[in-house]
Motif scaffolding. Structure first.
Motif, PDB file in Angstrom:
ATOM      1  N   THR A   2      72.325  42.431   2.953  1.00  0.00           N
ATOM      2  CA  THR A   2      72.106  41.589   1.965  1.00  0.00           C
ATOM      3  C   THR A   2      72.234  42.077   0.594  1.00  0.00           C
ATOM      4  N   ILE A   3      72.992  41.429  -0.129  1.00  0.00           N
ATOM      5  CA  ILE A   3      73.385  41.667  -1.531  1.00  0.00           C
ATOM      6  C   ILE A   3      72.498  40.956  -2.228  1.00  0.00           C
ATOM      7  N   HIS A   4      71.831  41.474  -3.397  1.00  0.00           N
ATOM      8  CA  HIS A   4      71.154  40.682  -4.327  1.00  0.00           C
ATOM      9  C   HIS A   4      71.459  41.010  -5.706  1.00  0.00           C
ATOM     10  N   GLU A   6      70.330  39.979  -9.648  1.00  0.00           N
ATOM     11  CA  GLU A   6      69.407  39.345 -10.174  1.00  0.00           C
ATOM     12  C   GLU A   6      69.780  39.378 -11.724  1.00  0.00           C
ATOM     13  N   ASN A  30      71.183  34.184 -10.386  1.00  0.00           N
ATOM     14  CA  ASN A  30      70.645  34.762  -9.440  1.00  0.00           C
ATOM     15  C   ASN A  30      71.338  34.504  -7.922  1.00  0.00           C
ATOM     16  N   THR A  32      71.644  35.702  -3.644  1.00  0.00           N
ATOM     17  CA  THR A  32      71.483  36.557  -2.561  1.00  0.00           C
ATOM     18  C   THR A  32      72.582  36.177  -1.250  1.00  0.00           C
ATOM     19  N   ASN A  34      73.769  37.005   2.352  1.00  0.00           N
ATOM     20  CA  ASN A  34      73.682  37.780   3.738  1.00  0.00           C
ATOM     21  C   ASN A  34      75.001  37.507   4.355  1.00  0.00           C
ATOM     22  N   TYR A  44      79.420  44.516  -4.600  1.00  0.00           N
ATOM     23  CA  TYR A  44      78.689  43.698  -5.321  1.00  0.00           C
ATOM     24  C   TYR A  44      79.223  43.585  -6.824  1.00  0.00           C
ATOM     25  N   ILE A  84      74.638  32.026   1.537  1.00  0.00           N
ATOM     26  CA  ILE A  84      74.333  32.480  -0.076  1.00  0.00           C
ATOM     27  C   ILE A  84      73.275  31.555  -0.862  1.00  0.00           C
ATOM     28  N   LYS A  85      72.544  31.925  -1.335  1.00  0.00           N
ATOM     29  CA  LYS A  85      71.530  31.336  -1.947  1.00  0.00           C
ATOM     30  C   LYS A  85      71.785  31.493  -3.517  1.00  0.00           C
ATOM     31  N   HIS A 104      71.065  26.698  -1.284  1.00  0.00           N
ATOM     32  CA  HIS A 104      71.078  27.626   0.009  1.00  0.00           C
ATOM     33  C   HIS A 104      72.251  27.044   0.756  1.00  0.00           C
TER      34      HIS A 104
END
Length: 109
Positions: A2-4, A6, A30, A32, A34, A44, A84-85, A104
């Motif tokens: 998972t890449i975040h 923020e 922002n 997220t 997966n 990223y 993706i969110k 999402h």
């Protein structure tokens, strides 16, 4: 994996009001992501660049359209993405709050 990402903050033209079409405003993104790491890693820094370029070049009228566009761009670029969110915030559009729209997305592959 998972890449975040923020609180990615930058300026762009986004919105339907007259003054929003003239002057860039702050946005905060922002997200997220997966993804299937077995197919290789996702950088990223590249994700951040894609988000900024897509939003600054497209000058979206609606946050909803920006969300859908970002999703399609990232899914097309990286077939290892499972879902993706994304949330886009306009922190300065109203004097007494921040407003955001998010979604999402699940990959169709």
């Amino acid at each position: 994996m998972t890449i975040h990402v923020e609180d990615l903050k930058f300026q762009c033209i986004i919105g339907i009001l007259d003054f929003e079409r003239i002057k860039k405003q702050d946005v905060i993104v922002n997200l997220t992501i997966n993804y299937n790491y077995e197919n290789g890693f996702i950088n990223y820094a590249d994700i951040v660049q894609i988000v900024k370029e897509n939003m600054t070049k497209s000058e979206f009228f609606l946050i909803e359209d920006a969300l859908n566009s970002l999703n399609l761009k990232l899914i097309k670029e990286y077939n290892s993405i499972n879902n993706i969110k994304i949330k886009i915030t306009k922190p300065s559009i109203l004097p007494d709050c921040k407003v955001s729209v998010g979604n999402h997305y699940k990959s169709q592959s």
